[in-house]
Every structure is written in C-alpha cells, then in structure tokens.
Motif scaffolding. Sequence first.
Motif, PDB file in Angstrom:
ATOM      1  N   THR A   8      42.347  48.748  48.416  1.00 12.42           N
ATOM      2  CA  THR A   8      42.363  49.326  49.759  1.00 12.42           C
ATOM      3  C   THR A   8      43.285  50.550  49.780  1.00 12.42           C
ATOM      4  N   SER A   9      43.413  51.228  48.640  1.00 15.58           N
ATOM      5  CA  SER A   9      44.380  52.317  48.522  1.00 15.58           C
ATOM      6  C   SER A   9      43.919  53.632  49.124  1.00 15.58           C
ATOM      7  N   THR A  10      42.629  53.705  49.513  1.00 15.24           N
ATOM      8  CA  THR A  10      42.094  54.909  50.151  1.00 15.24           C
ATOM      9  C   THR A  10      41.245  54.480  51.351  1.00 15.24           C
ATOM     10  N   ASP A  11      40.435  55.389  51.878  1.00 14.99           N
ATOM     11  CA  ASP A  11      39.551  55.039  52.993  1.00 14.99           C
ATOM     12  C   ASP A  11      38.513  54.004  52.596  1.00 14.99           C
ATOM     13  N   ALA A  12      38.232  53.893  51.291  1.00 14.14           N
ATOM     14  CA  ALA A  12      37.275  52.901  50.808  1.00 14.14           C
ATOM     15  C   ALA A  12      37.945  51.544  50.653  1.00 14.14           C
ATOM     16  N   CYS A  13      37.198  50.513  50.988  1.00 15.34           N
ATOM     17  CA  CYS A  13      37.661  49.132  50.819  1.00 15.34           C
ATOM     18  C   CYS A  13      36.675  48.456  49.865  1.00 15.34           C
ATOM     19  N   SER A  14      37.186  47.953  48.737  1.00 19.14           N
ATOM     20  CA  SER A  14      36.270  47.394  47.752  1.00 19.14           C
ATOM     21  C   SER A  14      36.819  46.114  47.142  1.00 19.14           C
ATOM     22  N   VAL A  15      35.893  45.260  46.703  1.00  9.75           N
ATOM     23  CA  VAL A  15      36.234  44.015  46.018  1.00  9.75           C
ATOM     24  C   VAL A  15      35.336  43.902  44.799  1.00  9.75           C
ATOM     25  N   ALA A  16      35.830  43.233  43.761  1.00 10.63           N
ATOM     26  CA  ALA A  16      35.036  43.058  42.549  1.00 10.63           C
ATOM     27  C   ALA A  16      35.365  41.722  41.919  1.00 10.63           C
ATOM     28  N   LEU A  17      34.395  41.199  41.205  1.00  9.59           N
ATOM     29  CA  LEU A  17      34.576  39.924  40.514  1.00  9.59           C
ATOM     30  C   LEU A  17      34.066  40.068  39.091  1.00  9.59           C
ATOM     31  N   LEU A  18      34.938  39.758  38.142  1.00  4.54           N
ATOM     32  CA  LEU A  18      34.556  39.713  36.735  1.00  4.54           C
ATOM     33  C   LEU A  18      34.468  38.245  36.345  1.00  4.54           C
ATOM     34  N   ALA A 192      37.181  48.865  43.093  1.00  6.77           N
ATOM     35  CA  ALA A 192      37.696  47.605  42.552  1.00  6.77           C
ATOM     36  C   ALA A 192      37.011  47.186  41.257  1.00  6.77           C
ATOM     37  N   ARG A 193      35.803  47.657  41.014  1.00 10.44           N
ATOM     38  CA  ARG A 193      35.125  47.303  39.763  1.00 10.44           C
ATOM     39  C   ARG A 193      35.885  47.842  38.555  1.00 10.44           C
ATOM     40  N   PHE A 194      36.409  49.054  38.686  1.00 12.44           N
ATOM     41  CA  PHE A 194      37.162  49.643  37.585  1.00 12.44           C
ATOM     42  C   PHE A 194      38.571  49.054  37.519  1.00 12.44           C
ATOM     43  N   VAL A 195      39.097  48.659  38.672  1.00 10.85           N
ATOM     44  CA  VAL A 195      40.363  47.928  38.697  1.00 10.85           C
ATOM     45  C   VAL A 195      40.210  46.627  37.916  1.00 10.85           C
ATOM     46  N   ALA A 196      39.103  45.925  38.130  1.00 13.67           N
ATOM     47  CA  ALA A 196      38.864  44.655  37.448  1.00 13.67           C
ATOM     48  C   ALA A 196      38.757  44.841  35.935  1.00 13.67           C
ATOM     49  N   ARG A 197      38.083  45.887  35.496  1.00 15.78           N
ATOM     50  CA  ARG A 197      37.922  46.127  34.064  1.00 15.78           C
ATOM     51  C   ARG A 197      39.270  46.392  33.396  1.00 15.78           C
ATOM     52  N   LEU A 198      40.102  47.206  34.045  1.00 16.14           N
ATOM     53  CA  LEU A 198      41.427  47.485  33.491  1.00 16.14           C
ATOM     54  C   LEU A 198      42.305  46.240  33.535  1.00 16.14           C
ATOM     55  N   ALA A 199      42.193  45.468  34.610  1.00 18.90           N
ATOM     56  CA  ALA A 199      43.019  44.273  34.767  1.00 18.90           C
ATOM     57  C   ALA A 199      42.675  43.216  33.727  1.00 18.90           C
ATOM     58  N   ALA A 200      41.407  43.096  33.376  1.00 17.19           N
ATOM     59  CA  ALA A 200      41.010  42.093  32.384  1.00 17.19           C
ATOM     60  C   ALA A 200      41.678  42.366  31.041  1.00 17.19           C
ATOM     61  N   VAL A 201      41.741  43.636  30.660  1.00 19.63           N
ATOM     62  CA  VAL A 201      42.399  43.998  29.400  1.00 19.63           C
ATOM     63  C   VAL A 201      43.895  43.721  29.498  1.00 19.63           C
ATOM     64  N   ALA A 202      44.511  44.124  30.620  1.00 24.12           N
ATOM     65  CA  ALA A 202      45.946  43.891  30.800  1.00 24.12           C
ATOM     66  C   ALA A 202      46.276  42.397  30.819  1.00 24.12           C
ATOM     67  N   TRP A 203      45.410  41.612  31.432  1.00 24.79           N
ATOM     68  CA  TRP A 203      45.616  40.156  31.482  1.00 24.79           C
ATOM     69  C   TRP A 203      45.607  39.561  30.082  1.00 24.79           C
ATOM     70  N   GLN A 204      44.666  40.017  29.269  1.00 22.28           N
ATOM     71  CA  GLN A 204      44.588  39.527  27.898  1.00 22.28           C
ATOM     72  C   GLN A 204      45.817  39.942  27.082  1.00 22.28           C
ATOM     73  N   GLN A 205      46.444  41.047  27.483  1.00 20.90           N
ATOM     74  CA  GLN A 205      47.647  41.532  26.798  1.00 20.90           C
ATOM     75  C   GLN A 205      48.921  40.897  27.348  1.00 20.90           C
ATOM     76  N   GLY A 206      48.775  39.963  28.279  1.00 24.59           N
ATOM     77  CA  GLY A 206      49.926  39.272  28.824  1.00 24.59           C
ATOM     78  C   GLY A 206      50.713  40.065  29.855  1.00 24.59           C
ATOM     79  N   LYS A 207      50.058  40.992  30.547  1.00 23.86           N
ATOM     80  CA  LYS A 207      50.749  41.867  31.490  1.00 23.86           C
ATOM     81  C   LYS A 207      50.638  41.409  32.944  1.00 23.86           C
ATOM     82  N   ALA A 208      50.145  40.200  33.171  1.00 23.82           N
ATOM     83  CA  ALA A 208      50.092  39.673  34.534  1.00 23.82           C
ATOM     84  C   ALA A 208      51.501  39.318  34.988  1.00 23.82           C
ATOM     85  N   VAL A 209      51.712  39.336  36.311  1.00 24.28           N
ATOM     86  CA  VAL A 209      53.035  39.042  36.882  1.00 24.28           C
ATOM     87  C   VAL A 209      52.894  37.987  37.971  1.00 24.28           C
ATOM     88  N   PRO A 210      53.995  37.310  38.320  1.00 24.93           N
ATOM     89  CA  PRO A 210      53.967  36.386  39.456  1.00 24.93           C
ATOM     90  C   PRO A 210      53.758  37.155  40.762  1.00 24.93           C
TER      91      PRO A 210
END
Length: 231
Positions: A8-18, A192-210
């Motif tokens: 929701t960082s701009t005028d667009a509001c988006s959601v994505a599911l991987l 959000a679709r591109f957010v999800a793609r980047l997040a999946a790689v970061a998650w696998q690299q252990g970069k998730a946070v509480p």
Amino acid sequence: MNLLAIDTSTDACSVALLSGGELSGHCRVEPRGHTRLIMPMVRQLLAEQGLAMADLDALAFAAGPGSFTGLRIATGVIQGLAWGLELPVVPVSSLQAVALELAQNHDAGEGDGMAVAFDARMDEVYWGCFQLVDGLPQLLAPERVCPPEQVSLPEGCSRWLAGGSGWRYADCIPDSVTGSVNPPNPALAPDARFVARLAAVAWQQGKAVPAAQAQPVYLRDEVTWKKLPGR
C-alpha cells in the motif's frame, strides 16, 4: 511455502499469494482507499486459492520508501496478522520491487541496471539504482531521498532501464542520467506480486523478522509541514 504479500506504499493497493510455486494476486488503484480495501482483498485472494489464514507460512510487505500513510497502513496490517498468526515477516524495498518489475517487462539480462525513482513530494524523489544479478535486482548504492537534480547513476551496468513516479521530474534530472537510460515509465508502481517474489528469496535466506521488527522505511527523517494561511 504459502507466502502472503501486501503493498500500500503508493496509490495502488495490491495483494499477492505465492503458493506451491504459483503466484496470484489482485491490484486496485484507489487513493485513500487502502484501509478499506486491503483486508477484503486478502480474504478474497485466500478464498480463491482455497486457503485459510492458518495455512500461511510467512508474510511480506513493501516497507518503503513511499507514501507515509500507505506505509503505516501496511505495517499495521502486517504486524497485526503476524502477531495473531505467529508468523515471520519479510520487509521488501518498494524500489527493489519496481526494479524487478522493470527487469521482467524489458527482458533484462545479467548486468543490466534499473534506475527507480518515486515522487517523494516537496520537490524530491526517492532514488534507488539496482543491477540484475542471478535474475534479481541488487542494490548498487544506498537508497536515498534528494532533489531530482542530484540523482546519479553508478558505473558498471551494460544498459539502464528506468521507471517509477519520480520520472515525471525527468526535465529536472541531469542530462548525464536521462541520456543513459531507456525511455522511463513514470506509471510503474510497486506491485505485491513482485514483493512476494523478492520476499520468497529473502525468506529462504533467513532474512525474515519478528512482527515487532517489521518497520517502514521512510528515508526522510523529517517532514516539513507548511502552515496554512490564517492558522
């Protein structure tokens, strides 16, 4: 892995599911409608994929830079979900998400650069330069906020792609920059679709946070408010 991402960082509001390697999502452009839209869009997307909130493994959101109000909305929603579901969160750069979209739209190759600019208001832009490495945009210099006259391109990229709302200030950007990039796309916004793609790689690299560490990135430390006449 089932990963839900929101933006929701701009005028667009988006959601994505991987989910199971398949990416789905929805996007609506409705300024000032994010608070009303975001959770119904999340529930609709999960229902379409036959999933419940309890089936999620991780959450992600576009952490900024971007609209102050939009970033606060996304942070509040993602923290609430993360606490309630006891899930990790992957914050993703909004500029990097647009860089990935640029790379996909232009069939970018290894070594290509992406110059992303968002309108930061107050005659400034949020600026980020990335290079495609192993199929993903890697940041070449710290993201920053500055007048468009002060942006620059790092060396070493074979070609430069450009996009983001800040490119509406192209007339103010130095000729050394505008002369080095492909025709920019000012309409390109985080998805959000591109957010999800980047997040999946970061998650696998252990970069998730509480949840508590899932914070927005504003870049601008201070906001100058103009006093209205007569007040």
